[in-house]
Design a protein around this motif. Structure first.
Motif, PDB file in Angstrom:
ATOM      1  N   ASP A  92       0.830  -1.187   0.000  1.00 50.04           N
ATOM      2  CA  ASP A  92       0.000   0.000   0.000  1.00 50.04           C
ATOM      3  C   ASP A  92       0.870   1.245   0.000  1.00 50.04           C
ATOM      4  O   ASP A  92       1.649   1.457   0.928  1.00 50.04           O
ATOM      5  CB  ASP A  92      -0.905  -0.034   1.237  1.00 50.04           C
ATOM      6  CG  ASP A  92      -1.945   1.065   1.220  1.00 50.04           C
ATOM      7  OD1 ASP A  92      -2.939   0.926   1.945  1.00 50.04           O
ATOM      8  OD2 ASP A  92      -1.768   2.061   0.487  1.00 50.04           O
ATOM      9  N   HIS A  93       0.724   2.043  -1.007  1.00 47.13           N
ATOM     10  CA  HIS A  93       1.529   3.254  -1.135  1.00 47.13           C
ATOM     11  C   HIS A  93       1.303   4.210   0.029  1.00 47.13           C
ATOM     12  O   HIS A  93       2.146   5.016   0.368  1.00 47.13           O
ATOM     13  CB  HIS A  93       1.165   3.953  -2.442  1.00 47.13           C
ATOM     14  CG  HIS A  93       2.198   4.913  -2.920  1.00 47.13           C
ATOM     15  ND1 HIS A  93       2.140   6.261  -2.667  1.00 47.13           N
ATOM     16  CD2 HIS A  93       3.317   4.731  -3.640  1.00 47.13           C
ATOM     17  CE1 HIS A  93       3.170   6.856  -3.230  1.00 47.13           C
ATOM     18  NE2 HIS A  93       3.906   5.957  -3.824  1.00 47.13           N
ATOM     19  N   ASN A  94       0.156   4.075   0.679  1.00 38.25           N
ATOM     20  CA  ASN A  94      -0.164   5.011   1.753  1.00 38.25           C
ATOM     21  C   ASN A  94       0.272   4.516   3.121  1.00 38.25           C
ATOM     22  O   ASN A  94       0.039   5.168   4.115  1.00 38.25           O
ATOM     23  CB  ASN A  94      -1.671   5.277   1.762  1.00 38.25           C
ATOM     24  CG  ASN A  94      -2.111   5.986   0.500  1.00 38.25           C
ATOM     25  OD1 ASN A  94      -1.442   6.891   0.033  1.00 38.25           O
ATOM     26  ND2 ASN A  94      -3.226   5.558  -0.053  1.00 38.25           N
ATOM     27  N   GLN A  95       0.864   3.342   3.199  1.00 33.67           N
ATOM     28  CA  GLN A  95       1.260   2.809   4.494  1.00 33.67           C
ATOM     29  C   GLN A  95       2.696   3.130   4.844  1.00 33.67           C
ATOM     30  O   GLN A  95       3.202   2.666   5.834  1.00 33.67           O
ATOM     31  CB  GLN A  95       1.071   1.288   4.519  1.00 33.67           C
ATOM     32  CG  GLN A  95      -0.367   0.851   4.686  1.00 33.67           C
ATOM     33  CD  GLN A  95      -0.469  -0.635   4.928  1.00 33.67           C
ATOM     34  OE1 GLN A  95       0.509  -1.348   4.872  1.00 33.67           O
ATOM     35  NE2 GLN A  95      -1.666  -1.108   5.179  1.00 33.67           N
TER      36      GLN A  95
END
Lengths: 111, 112
Positions: A92-95
């Protein structure tokens, strides 16, 4: 986190194009696909990252089909120095980068 | 260029010793990671940290602890080293909201 499957090893010859395919059937909407290269006795090094379609940089190209359940790392005209282990990861790019490394593909380039 | 350094390239310790592996990064990255790498198993995440004094367990945290008192430094601690902790240990860092991790050169630890 999505699990990836890739061939354990591949052989090639200098000057050939090498394509390493990775399966990630459970990839999530927010996941990016990232490839790393590792030489013996060194830490892995980022090669390329993509989300969909095609990404190209000075080192490699990454092809991602519409369903994103697989991806292919393409190395143009390999040389002996491309002999290394190549890892495909999804995350996940947002993690902020918690990624799972699999066993990788050991590429051997012969003269 | 981002630089991630690890305190030792090679380390030999005895069973039961307390072992500290140090990692320092110079790019003000939020996230830092500790992995171990063993033949046939690839890289396995031990612990990671997304901020000072914050830590999260990875896939194989048993037998390890970590410390992050300063943003640039992330320490891996083996409270009582055992022979099955003989491995290559790799530290990495990454900016927040980005999947590119920058790895150090690794520490090859041998526990006798």
């Amino acid at each position: 986190l999505a699990k990836t499957t890739q061939p354990i090893s591949m052989d090639s010859y200098e000057g050939q194009e090498v394509n390493i395919t990775c399966s990630h059937n459970n990839i999530a909407t927010n996941d990016y696909i990232t490839w790393y290269q590792q030489f013996p006795s060194q830490g892995p090094r980022f090669i390329i990252q993509g989300y969909k379609t095609k990404v190209t940089n000075e080192v490699a190209s990454l092809f991602i089909p519409a369903d994103r359940k697989s991806s292919t790392l393409s190395l143009p005209r390999v040389s002996l120095s491309d002999t290394a282990v190549y890892y495909c990861l999804v995350g996940d790019h947002n993690q902020g980068g918690k990624l799972i490394f699999g066993q990788g593909t050991e590429l051997s380039v012969k003269p | 260029d981002v630089k991630v350094t690890q305190s030792s390239r090679y380390l030999v310790k005895r069973t039961g010793e307390k072992v500290f592996l140090e990692c320092v990064q110079d790019m003000d990255h939020e996230n830092m990671f500790w992995y171990r790498q063993d033949p046939g198993l690839g890289l396995r995440l031990i612990y990671f940290s997304y901020d000072v004094k914050m830590k999260e367990k990875g896939d194989i945290p048993e037998g390890y602890s970590v410390s992050r008192e300063k943003k640039e430094r992330f320490s891996l601690i083996l409270e009582s080293a055992s022979t099955n902790q003989t491995s290559m240990y790799l530290c990495a860092s990454s900016p927040i909201l980005d999947n590119e991790q920058f790895f150090g050169p690794g520490t090859r630890l041998t526990v006798l």
